[in-house]
Structure formats: C-alpha cells, structure tokens
Design an enzyme around this catalytic site. Structure first.
Site, PDB file in Angstrom:
ATOM      1  N   GLY A  41       0.833  -1.203   0.000  1.00  0.00           N
ATOM      2  CA  GLY A  41       0.000   0.000   0.000  1.00  0.00           C
ATOM      3  C   GLY A  41       0.862   1.245   0.000  1.00  0.00           C
ATOM      4  O   GLY A  41       1.820   1.328   0.758  1.00  0.00           O
ATOM      5  N   ASN A  70       6.030  -5.355   5.410  1.00  0.00           N
ATOM      6  CA  ASN A  70       6.423  -6.698   5.851  1.00  0.00           C
ATOM      7  C   ASN A  70       6.665  -7.669   4.706  1.00  0.00           C
ATOM      8  O   ASN A  70       7.704  -8.327   4.647  1.00  0.00           O
ATOM      9  CB  ASN A  70       5.343  -7.308   6.753  1.00  0.00           C
ATOM     10  N   THR A 115       5.410   1.971   5.598  1.00  0.00           N
ATOM     11  CA  THR A 115       4.083   1.456   5.923  1.00  0.00           C
ATOM     12  C   THR A 115       3.375   2.352   6.928  1.00  0.00           C
ATOM     13  O   THR A 115       3.948   2.709   7.955  1.00  0.00           O
ATOM     14  CB  THR A 115       4.114   0.009   6.478  1.00  0.00           C
ATOM     15  N   VAL A 116       2.145   2.715   6.609  1.00  0.00           N
ATOM     16  CA  VAL A 116       1.354   3.481   7.575  1.00  0.00           C
ATOM     17  C   VAL A 116       1.033   2.617   8.790  1.00  0.00           C
ATOM     18  O   VAL A 116       0.733   3.136   9.856  1.00  0.00           O
ATOM     19  CB  VAL A 116       0.029   4.019   6.966  1.00  0.00           C
ATOM     20  N   ASP A 117       1.119   1.290   8.632  1.00  0.00           N
ATOM     21  CA  ASP A 117       0.811   0.395   9.752  1.00  0.00           C
ATOM     22  C   ASP A 117       1.885   0.440  10.843  1.00  0.00           C
ATOM     23  O   ASP A 117       1.626   0.056  11.975  1.00  0.00           O
ATOM     24  CB  ASP A 117       0.662  -1.049   9.253  1.00  0.00           C
ATOM     25  N   GLU A 175      -8.979  -1.139  12.486  1.00  0.00           N
ATOM     26  CA  GLU A 175      -9.804  -2.016  11.643  1.00  0.00           C
ATOM     27  C   GLU A 175      -9.678  -3.486  12.025  1.00  0.00           C
ATOM     28  O   GLU A 175     -10.584  -4.273  11.787  1.00  0.00           O
ATOM     29  CB  GLU A 175      -9.440  -1.843  10.163  1.00  0.00           C
TER      30      GLU A 175
END
Lengths: 376, 376
Positions: free
Chosen positions: B10, B106, B134-136, B234
C-alpha cells in the site's frame, strides 16, 4: 445598538470566521454584541454569552476553529402566532436587543423571516438579518454560500489523492466517493475539477437533480475506461424518486446491505468492476486545515456586511455574494436582498452548470489545487 | 553501479519521497538507477523505466505526489527454489543490475530476504536492501516506519476537527473513527493525541493487541462522560479471537449489518448513545497535502541511506530509523540491520506504550498540530 448573533444548522469550516466578522465590525462601529447559544433553541432558554471580552488573538483562533463557536441547533420556529414568540421577544426585550443576526442555511433563513414578521406584528423595534452558511450551497439569491468553497476544496484534494493512490496497482479500479448534498448536487459536482488535477481521469457525477437508472449506470460504467471517479451526492434518487440510500442491495458475498448512496452505488458496481469507496463524512464541513482563502475572506465579509447593513437601518435582509464578472481574476461583492426572497427556497444545480461548465463556476472559489507527477 | 529500485504494498504519503531520496543520492554518487514497475510482479514481466531523465523539479513534484510513482503490487515471492527466480535473475542479468532496493512493508522485506538468499545460492553478485514504508508502522528494528507519522498527523487533524464539529449541538454525541491497522494498533493509538488538541476530550483506543469484550465496552462507554472519541483499529478482535468486522450486528432499525470494525462498534454503541461515525479510509495513506515534516525528511533520508549502504558494499540489509534520546527536540539517525531480523516479523504496540505513554512516542513524529478556540 445591541446585536444578538447566533449560529444554526450544520457547521462549516468558516462559520466561525463569519461570527468573528460580525464581532469585529460591530466593535469598529461601537456596537455591543452578545452571542445566543445553540441558535434560536438556546435563545429560547435564555442562553447567551458576552462576546465583548474576546481578544483579537482569540477571535483569530475562533475564526480558524471548526464547529460552531456559539453552538448550533436544528430547530425550526413554528408558524406565528405561537407561544414561543412570547418567550423569544421576552428575551429580546429583557436583554435590550436591537438587532438579531442569524448565521445559517435554509431553515435558519426561514426563522429570520418569521422573527422579522413577528417583530412587525408586535411593533417591537428589531432589525433582523440572515447570513448564509452551508456546505450544501443551496441558498438562492447568492452566487455561492460561505462554507461551500472550503468543503469543495477539501473534497477535491482528498478525491485526487484517493484516485492517484488507487492508480498504484496494475489492475484498474473505479474510485467512488460520497459527498454531502441531500437536496442538491453542488458538492458532488465540484469534483469535476479532479479531471483538471489528475490528467486522463474521467469523473462521473451523480446528483439529486438527475435521477439515476441503475441499469443505465452499469452500462455507462461498462463502456467507460479506467481511471474513473464516481462522485455520488448523498441525496441521489432513482427514476421512481426513491433515495438510493434507502434501497437494500446485495453484496458480492450475498449479504443484504443498506448503506449510504455511495455505498449503494459501490455495491452495484463491484459486480462488474473492482471498486474502492470512501465517504469523507463530517470532514467535508469541518476541515479547517485546508480552507479556501476566498471562502475565509468572504465568510468574514458577509459577517461584516451584515453589521454594515444594520448600521444603515435595514431590516429583514439577507447578505448575498455576487460574483463580479471580470476578464482576469476572481472578485465578488455583497448583495443585500430581502429575506422573503430566500426563505424556504432550495437552489438546485442548474442544467447550465452540468458537467464541464461547473469547472468555471467552482475553480476560482477553490483557488490553488495541488499538482501531481505520476505515471500511468 | 546500476541500481534497480521498486515500490511495493500500500502506498503512503511519502513513499515517493523515499524513491526520490534513492534517485538523488545515486546521482550524487554517479550510480545509474532504473525503476522496476509494479514491484517484483512487474519486474517479472520485465517492466522497468529509465529514471535518469527526471529533472530536479520533476523529482520534487514526485516526492509530493500520493500513490506509488513506479506502481506497486501485492505479490509474495514463493519459497526458493522456484522457476520465478530464473525469470527474475534473467532480468537482473540482462539489465546488468548490481543492486536491488525494495521500498515496502512486511511482505516486501520477506521478498528482499528471499532474493538475497537466492542471489547467494546462484552466486549472482547482487546487493539487496529493504527500505521501510508502511502506515501500519509494524516493521521491527526501526523506531517507526516512514509513512506512519504523516498518516497519524492526518488522522489527528481530521479527528480533532470531527470532534469539535460534533460539539456544536447541545446533545452529547460519541464520535467514532476507524483507522487502518489490521494486525497492530499504531494508527488507532496515535489518536490519543486528540486529547491534547481538544481540551476535556477523552479518547478510547481499541486495538488488535487488546481483545474487545462488547459487553465491557458498552459498560465503559456508559460510565464515561461526553465528549468521547473512540478510535477503532480495523483489525480489532473479540475475546474469541474473531474480527469484529466479520460479525453481523443489528442496527436500531432492525436491519442486520455487516461493515467494518468501526461501523460495528458504532452500531453497538448507538443502542445506548448518540454516535457519529467516520472512516477516513484511503486518505490516511494518501494525504500528501498534510504530511509530517519529520516524516518527509526521514522518508528521503532512508532512501539516501540505502544508496550509501550499497556504496559501502553491504548486502541483505534493512534501513531502520533510530530515535536519538535528547532532552530537547527530536532527532533520529539511520540504523542498518540485517534483513533477516526484519522479514516476517510484525511489531505490535507494546504494553509500555498503551494509553498516555503513546503521546510521548507520537508527538514529535507528527510535529505541530492545530489549536482550537471553542466553548463547551
């Protein structure tokens, strides 16, 4: 002169700029201003606040704060005569109010007209004025409404970011975005601008002014090439006049689904294509971090103009914005009209602004938009 | 040296800043850089692009463009040995590639490790490096991941606007916002900052690290006073380990509903309180209009550092960010670690950062946030 000012309806990113426009101009002219809390509903409970002690710095902060500084309401005054007017005019009388300015949308302009008529009937010496505020942009007698340009700017920025983000993958995807606008398609139409930001993109606009045939919609989407953005006004209806948001649909997993209009369209289209959906919801009206400069200036301007109009002794007025036709650049001027020409009217997007023509209307209100460098 | 660079997973608001960091440093050092299109998936189809002709102005534009300039993919390389590696190394060989830099999360770090091992097995002289994105924020061996600070900044700004907007009405309302984060609660946790922006607000954080009991959740909400913001990752699960997003719920109108985790929580809570819900969706990772300055600088920095590390002849590395402990201000430094320490690891939010402690972690990454002037 002692002015009572209040805010009503859904907040916009610049409704507080209008409030500070009122306060600052009133101070310049030596008038007293008090704030009614939570609109007419709060005023009926005698809720008000002194605004004279707010510093200039504080006023500047307020003008850049989302929400409604004085609080808002969704309250419609009953048809006079009615007992609530006794309560209301009792408040005016005991607080020695000479003028009432109401910052709001359609319902608020109706309240302004009712209060004005009731004051005349009671022979209470009250000047009343309505100041426009609505992201829906559906008030008549004004080129546009403060709050709308900022909402349109925010939507255009995030919609273009959304589309460019979605183009990262090799598989084509249809982007769908839901905008506010229950009765009119002004916000949804503004996204036509995204075609100017994202080269090669086609934007399909679905608005309440044009009933949607689900079958034709699917055919059109089928015929169109990616990249495609579909801008869906929350209030779109089908050919039977039913809100699409009220219709149940079945998703790809067989689950019955009831969502907003945008979700409904997304669920329909994902049967024939890959879709990505988003609903910016309240951010449309609250995004003070990315307001339009024109909007901020005009929002303060209509507040100041309302006080100027009171100073001229005018009553039962509405502060409209008129676009100045010029060959270069954008400018606007204030246009004061009688409130009875505005109350209870809803301005739809006219046919003359459908599709590409809308860009000429909206572009100068939004101002500068980002440019992107992307590959396709 | 000829470097192949590609992007995967993403996009983030600064993944293209990292790309330009790679290109610019490579030019400084006299290296050639070509771009692989759509990550490893596109490279396997020999899709690449010459990056030598991009002007400095163009690179600056690219660095502020959402999406992935080179295109992205969601493709996991199979365990070697496998025929795809013949295709891949054939591409490397015929294009005389000396080094491969992969910007991703990842899965991409797993690909980096596999390619590196396969190169050794084939005795192909290839240097391979992984650059985080990554925004995660769930990669290990780095204080944080580029993309995350900007996503957290955007979320904090729109969440605070959302909350202040909701306070306009006299009736209390609980604001609920869904954030990205399927396996970890880094983004949802960042919204603890909104307590600092909106005085008097309480923020409840629901993250995958802490299974949610629906019953306890309702009790807690019942006991809490407004204003309240609930930040829902989420990927939250219930005590049976099931995703809340996969559970059906029944709304106030009796309709069965299946939505995201945030919608699920909203539908639950609207049985006992008035709620407003929003899901900023893709804007979290695409909002280039409001990136964190620290994030932009570091995103370019990790790109440049990857090239520097290649220049030192290092292989199979990961470019981590280390926070410099200082009494005043924030600064960070690059920390190169072996890729095998990063691949296939997911970093959860540690207990030491639950609740208020998270603010110390996130505040300097986000930078300046708006201040509002509002009444309660």
């Amino acid at each position: 002169m002692k002015i009572l000012v209040a805010q009503s309806g859904g907040p916009t990113a610049v409704i507080n700029a209008t409030l500070t426009g009122v306060i600052e101009r009133a101070r310049d002219l030596g008038y007293e201003v008090i704030g009614g809390l939570h609109g007419v509903e709060g005023i009926l409970e005698s809720k008000s606040v002194d605004l004279s002690t707010l510093s200039g710095k504080m006023l500047n902060s307020i003008s850049h704060t989302p929400g409604a500084y004085l609080g808002s309401c969704r309250y419609n005054l009953p048809q006079p005569p009615d007992g609530v007017y006794d309560v209301l005019f009792n408040f005016f009388n005991s607080n020695k109010i000479d003028a009432f300015l109401y910052i709001g949308g359609n319902d608020s302009m109706d309240s302004v007209e009712k209060i004005s008529k009731e004051a005349q009937r009671r022979k209470y010496p009250l000047l009343v004025g309505g100041i426009p505020k609505t992201v829906d942009n559906d008030l008549v007698e004004t080129d546009h409404c403060p709050g709308y340009p900022s909402a349109a700017k925010f939507l255009n920025v995030i919609a273009s970011e959304f589309v460019v983000d979605s183009m990262a993958y090799s598989k084509p995807v249809i982007c769908i975005i839901e905008t506010m606008g229950r009765d009119s398609g002004w916000l949804a139409s503004s996204l036509k601008m995204v075609e100017k930001i994202v080269d090669g993109l086609k934007v399909m606009i679905l608005i309440p002014e044009l009933p949607v045939s689900e079958e034709k919609l699917l055919d059109t989407v089928n015929d169109m090439k990616s990249p495609l953005l579909i801008s869906v006004s929350e209030g779109i209806i089908n050919e039977e006049g039913k809100y699409l948001s009220a219709l149940e649909t079945v998703d790809n997993f067989g689950h019955p689904k009831l969502g907003g209009a945008g979700e409904h369209v997304a669920t329909l289209i994902e049967k024939i294509a890959k879709v990505k959906f988003m609903n910016p919801a309240f951010s449309q009206r609250a995004a003070t971090h990315i307001i339009s400069e024109v909007d901020y200036r005009e929002a303060k301007g209509v507040g100041a103009a309302a006080v100027d109009t009171l100073a001229e002794g005018k009553n039962a007025f509405f502060v409209g914005i008129e676009r100045v036709q010029a060959s270069i650049g954008y400018s606007s001027t204030i246009r004061i009209v009688s409130i009875d020409r505005v109350a209870n009217e809803v301005r739809k997007v006219p046919e003359s602004l459908f599709e590409n023509e809308f860009i000429d209307y909206i572009a100068p209100l939004i101002g500068k938009l980002p440019k992107y460098a992307f590959r396709r």
